[in-house]
Design an enzyme around this catalytic site. Structure first.
Site, PDB file in Angstrom:
ATOM      1  N   LYS A  71      34.125  58.806  45.625  1.00  0.00           N
ATOM      2  CA  LYS A  71      33.681  57.412  45.474  1.00  0.00           C
ATOM      3  C   LYS A  71      34.737  56.646  44.708  1.00  0.00           C
ATOM      4  O   LYS A  71      35.212  57.111  43.667  1.00  0.00           O
ATOM      5  CB  LYS A  71      32.366  57.390  44.665  1.00  0.00           C
ATOM      6  CG  LYS A  71      31.831  55.996  44.443  1.00  0.00           C
ATOM      7  CD  LYS A  71      31.008  55.557  45.635  1.00  0.00           C
ATOM      8  CE  LYS A  71      30.636  54.102  45.610  1.00  0.00           C
ATOM      9  NZ  LYS A  71      31.359  53.283  46.572  1.00  0.00           N
ATOM     10  N   LYS A 107      40.141  56.997  45.129  1.00  0.00           N
ATOM     11  CA  LYS A 107      40.605  55.604  45.033  1.00  0.00           C
ATOM     12  C   LYS A 107      41.542  55.324  46.187  1.00  0.00           C
ATOM     13  O   LYS A 107      42.203  56.240  46.688  1.00  0.00           O
ATOM     14  CB  LYS A 107      41.363  55.404  43.712  1.00  0.00           C
ATOM     15  CG  LYS A 107      41.396  53.982  43.237  1.00  0.00           C
ATOM     16  CD  LYS A 107      40.113  53.618  42.515  1.00  0.00           C
ATOM     17  CE  LYS A 107      40.077  52.194  42.047  1.00  0.00           C
ATOM     18  NZ  LYS A 107      38.857  51.898  41.295  1.00  0.00           N
ATOM     19  N   ASN A 222      34.274  38.432  36.309  1.00  0.00           N
ATOM     20  CA  ASN A 222      32.988  39.009  36.710  1.00  0.00           C
ATOM     21  C   ASN A 222      32.353  39.792  35.562  1.00  0.00           C
ATOM     22  O   ASN A 222      31.192  39.577  35.209  1.00  0.00           O
ATOM     23  CB  ASN A 222      33.211  39.915  37.935  1.00  0.00           C
ATOM     24  CG  ASN A 222      31.954  40.665  38.317  1.00  0.00           C
ATOM     25  OD1 ASN A 222      31.700  41.743  37.796  1.00  0.00           O
ATOM     26  ND2 ASN A 222      31.148  40.093  39.189  1.00  0.00           N
ATOM     27  N   SER A 347      26.482  50.491  43.062  1.00  0.00           N
ATOM     28  CA  SER A 347      27.061  50.894  44.360  1.00  0.00           C
ATOM     29  C   SER A 347      26.295  52.095  44.896  1.00  0.00           C
ATOM     30  O   SER A 347      26.016  52.190  46.093  1.00  0.00           O
ATOM     31  CB  SER A 347      28.524  51.304  44.187  1.00  0.00           C
ATOM     32  OG  SER A 347      29.352  50.184  44.288  1.00  0.00           O
TER      33      SER A 347
HETATM   34  P1  NAD Z   1      38.146  39.400  37.096  1.00  0.00           P
HETATM   35  O1  NAD Z   1      39.423  39.239  37.825  1.00  0.00           O
HETATM   36  O2  NAD Z   1      36.905  38.810  37.635  1.00  0.00           O
HETATM   37  O3  NAD Z   1      38.306  38.834  35.607  1.00  0.00           O
HETATM   38  C1  NAD Z   1      39.340  39.173  34.748  1.00  0.00           C
HETATM   39  C2  NAD Z   1      39.344  38.195  33.590  1.00  0.00           C
HETATM   40  O4  NAD Z   1      40.359  38.556  32.672  1.00  0.00           O
HETATM   41  C3  NAD Z   1      39.603  36.738  33.983  1.00  0.00           C
HETATM   42  O5  NAD Z   1      38.783  35.890  33.220  1.00  0.00           O
HETATM   43  C4  NAD Z   1      41.066  36.540  33.577  1.00  0.00           C
HETATM   44  O6  NAD Z   1      41.332  35.182  33.262  1.00  0.00           O
HETATM   45  C5  NAD Z   1      41.111  37.400  32.343  1.00  0.00           C
HETATM   46  N1  NAD Z   1      42.476  37.779  31.978  1.00  0.00           N
HETATM   47  C6  NAD Z   1      43.497  38.099  32.791  1.00  0.00           C
HETATM   48  N2  NAD Z   1      44.606  38.328  32.067  1.00  0.00           N
HETATM   49  C7  NAD Z   1      44.253  38.169  30.777  1.00  0.00           C
HETATM   50  C8  NAD Z   1      44.957  38.239  29.563  1.00  0.00           C
HETATM   51  N3  NAD Z   1      46.247  38.557  29.531  1.00  0.00           N
HETATM   52  N4  NAD Z   1      44.258  37.991  28.432  1.00  0.00           N
HETATM   53  C9  NAD Z   1      42.958  37.696  28.462  1.00  0.00           C
HETATM   54  N5  NAD Z   1      42.243  37.570  29.571  1.00  0.00           N
HETATM   55  C10 NAD Z   1      42.892  37.810  30.716  1.00  0.00           C
HETATM   56  O7  NAD Z   1      38.002  40.987  36.878  1.00  0.00           O
HETATM   57  P2  NAD Z   1      36.681  41.796  36.524  1.00  0.00           P
HETATM   58  O8  NAD Z   1      36.051  42.252  37.783  1.00  0.00           O
HETATM   59  O9  NAD Z   1      35.878  41.032  35.536  1.00  0.00           O
HETATM   60  O10 NAD Z   1      37.311  43.081  35.831  1.00  0.00           O
HETATM   61  C11 NAD Z   1      37.709  43.080  34.474  1.00  0.00           C
HETATM   62  C12 NAD Z   1      38.000  44.510  34.057  1.00  0.00           C
HETATM   63  O11 NAD Z   1      36.838  45.312  34.250  1.00  0.00           O
HETATM   64  C13 NAD Z   1      39.122  45.215  34.831  1.00  0.00           C
HETATM   65  O12 NAD Z   1      39.759  46.116  33.957  1.00  0.00           O
HETATM   66  C14 NAD Z   1      38.358  45.990  35.892  1.00  0.00           C
HETATM   67  O13 NAD Z   1      39.091  47.095  36.369  1.00  0.00           O
HETATM   68  C15 NAD Z   1      37.148  46.429  35.082  1.00  0.00           C
HETATM   69  N6  NAD Z   1      35.976  46.789  35.892  1.00  0.00           N
HETATM   70  C16 NAD Z   1      35.392  45.885  36.735  1.00  0.00           C
HETATM   71  C17 NAD Z   1      34.267  46.251  37.440  1.00  0.00           C
HETATM   72  C18 NAD Z   1      33.547  45.265  38.327  1.00  0.00           C
HETATM   73  O14 NAD Z   1      32.457  45.607  38.818  1.00  0.00           O
HETATM   74  N7  NAD Z   1      34.046  44.059  38.524  1.00  0.00           N
HETATM   75  C19 NAD Z   1      33.741  47.551  37.340  1.00  0.00           C
HETATM   76  C20 NAD Z   1      34.369  48.448  36.468  1.00  0.00           C
HETATM   77  C21 NAD Z   1      35.476  48.050  35.749  1.00  0.00           C
END
Ligand code: NAD
Length: 413
Positions: A71, A107, A222, A347
């Site tokens: 997954k 992945k 998100n 998921s």
């Molecule tokens: P996203 O792209 O929706 O949001 C990322 C946020 O981080 C944005 O607000 C962006 O402006 C900000 N950002 C980018 N660069 C930055 C910086 N240098 N300083 C401060 N803020 C900064 O991404 P997401 O889906 O919210 O994911 C965020 C993290 O969570 C990632 O590491 C991702 O791998 C992890 N993650 C996400 C999910 C998911 O379901 N979306 C699940 C597990 C892990």
């Protein structure tokens, strides 16, 4: 970028090796836990809108399937390298095991900046990717999902292509689909919501209340947005948030709607006192939530981190060095493999619904997520703070990895 990917892989493998050695697993088992079961590498040839052909490199790496189908998401990024995909696949095996869902880890990735493609080119690339991996995925084999720069729409092209190739329906083969195509209600907020459930479990253990507890959230995407929104709803005081450009501090609690509106209209979340991303991380708050990118807390700023509790909502927001330094200082660090596992847990719920052909309400999904996150937290906490005499206390991250490896190895023959 290649060296960053290598570093990521080395660090994921070192964590597994260290945990396995502590658990006194034999060297063959350690090797099996480190090496991926399959690593598929391929070139995708796409006809661009101008009629010319272009080649894109891609991977699907299937790390471990002891607990169930592989997954993990598919990322589209111009800096993606094989080692990064392998590292992320390896950590998915740990994450699914800690979360208590019947999956292994994998992945996928394509080296591409999707912003440089037209929508039609992006669709052709997504379909071509499935063309390459259709024979190695399947609802009981390997279940891809979105990751960086891949969206529910991309998943809808991918599942459509997959079903065309196999000649029948198999919605459960890809998760993160739009709701109209079998996606689950509650998926969008799931990672933030799951993280909040974890924080609430921790607060209960520490005998602390949400009300009056101050929180700073880095990242307003998100994960960060939903975490901040839901935390505010249950009484936490989120005093700071930030995106890649800037941050905002409000001692009375951030007005998230105003921050969003300001961002939309003026390009910045700072509807009141602006702070930098560095300042946000160094605030004197009760809980710090890095929810943006990896390596944000590192050797440069680790000595300035004041929050006693850190919830890793991003993947790998603390470098190994910063983690060790802050853990030694007695900070409580909730590891990413548990804290952000709400997304993969929903998921899994999407997959269950697709397989059953029976769909839950959003409340039912959220309730099931809570049960699963609470159960996962308990297992980690019990390992970290054993109630039985004789066993030693250990940091939460170490505990999470031990729980995961115990579960994985007990399913390996
Ligand atoms: P996203 O792209 O929706 O949001 C990322 C946020 O981080 C944005 O607000 C962006 O402006 C900000 N950002 C980018 N660069 C930055 C910086 N240098 N300083 C401060 N803020 C900064 O991404 P997401 O889906 O919210 O994911 C965020 C993290 O969570 C990632 O590491 C991702 O791998 C992890 N993650 C996400 C999910 C998911 O379901 N979306 C699940 C597990 C892990």
């Amino acid at each position: 970028m290649e060296s960053q990917g290598k570093k990521m892989l080395e660090s994921a493998q070192a964590l597994i090796r260290k945990t396995a050695e502590r658990m006194k697993l034999d060297s063959v088992m350690i090797e099996r836990l480190i090496e991926p079961e399959f690593a598929h590498e391929f070139a995708l040839v796409i006809t661009m809108d101008d009629g010319k052909k272009r080649v894109f490199k891609g991977w699907r790496i299937q790390h471990n399937s002891a607990l169930g189908p592989y997954k993990g998401g598919i990322r589209f990024h111009r800096d993606t390298v094989r080692e990064e995909v392998q590292a992320l696949g390896t950590l998915m095996s740990i994450k699914c095991a800690v979360a208590g869902i019947p999956y292994g880890g994998g992945k996928g990735g394509i080296v591409v900046d999707p912003k440089t493609l037209s929508k039609a080119e992006l669709e052709r690339l997504s379909r071509a990717f499935i063309g390459r991996i259709a024979h190695i995925i399947g609802e009981d084999v390997d279940v891809p999902a979105p990751d960086v720069n891949t969206t529910p729409e991309i998943m809808s092209w991918m599942i459509d292509e997959y079903q065309k190739i196999i000649g029948r329906k198999s919605l459960a083969t890809i998760t993160g689909k739009p709701v109209a195509m079998g996606g689950s209600l509650g998926r969008t907020a799931a990672t933030g919501r799951g993280g909040l459930f974890v924080l609430m479990s921790l607060m209960a253990k520490l005998k602390k209340k949400a009300k009056g507890t101050t929180v700073a959230v880095q990242g307003f995407g998100n994960v960060g947005y939903y975490f901040a929104k839901l935390a505010t709803e249950v009484g936490f005081k989120v005093v700071a948030i930030s995106d890649s450009k800037t941050g905002v501090y409000d001692k009375n609690g951030i007005d998230l709607d105003r921050a969003l509106k300001n961002k939309k209209e003026k390009g910045t979340v700072a509807y009141t006192k602006a702070i930098s991303n560095e300042e946000l991380l160094e605030l004197d708050v009760d809980v710090l939530v890095p929810a943006a990118l990896e390596n944000m807390i590192n050797e440069k700023n680790m000595a300035k981190i004041k929050a006693p509790v850190i919830v890793e909502m991003a993947n790998g927001p603390l470098t190994q060095e910063a983690y060790e330094y802050l853990a030694k200082k007695g900070k409580i660090i909730v590891p990413d493999v548990l804290a952000n596992s709400g997304g993969v847990t929903v998921s899994y719920l999407e997959w269950v619904q697709n397989k059953a052909g029976y769909y839950w309400t959003e409340k039912e999904v959220n309730d099931k997520l809570k049960v699963m996150m609470d159960r996962a937290f308990e297992a980690m906490w019990e390992k970290s703070n054993p109630s039985a005499g004789g066993e030693k206390k250990m940091p939460l991250k170490q505990a999470a990895f031990e729980v995961a490896l115990e579960r994985i190895t007990s399913a390996m023959v």
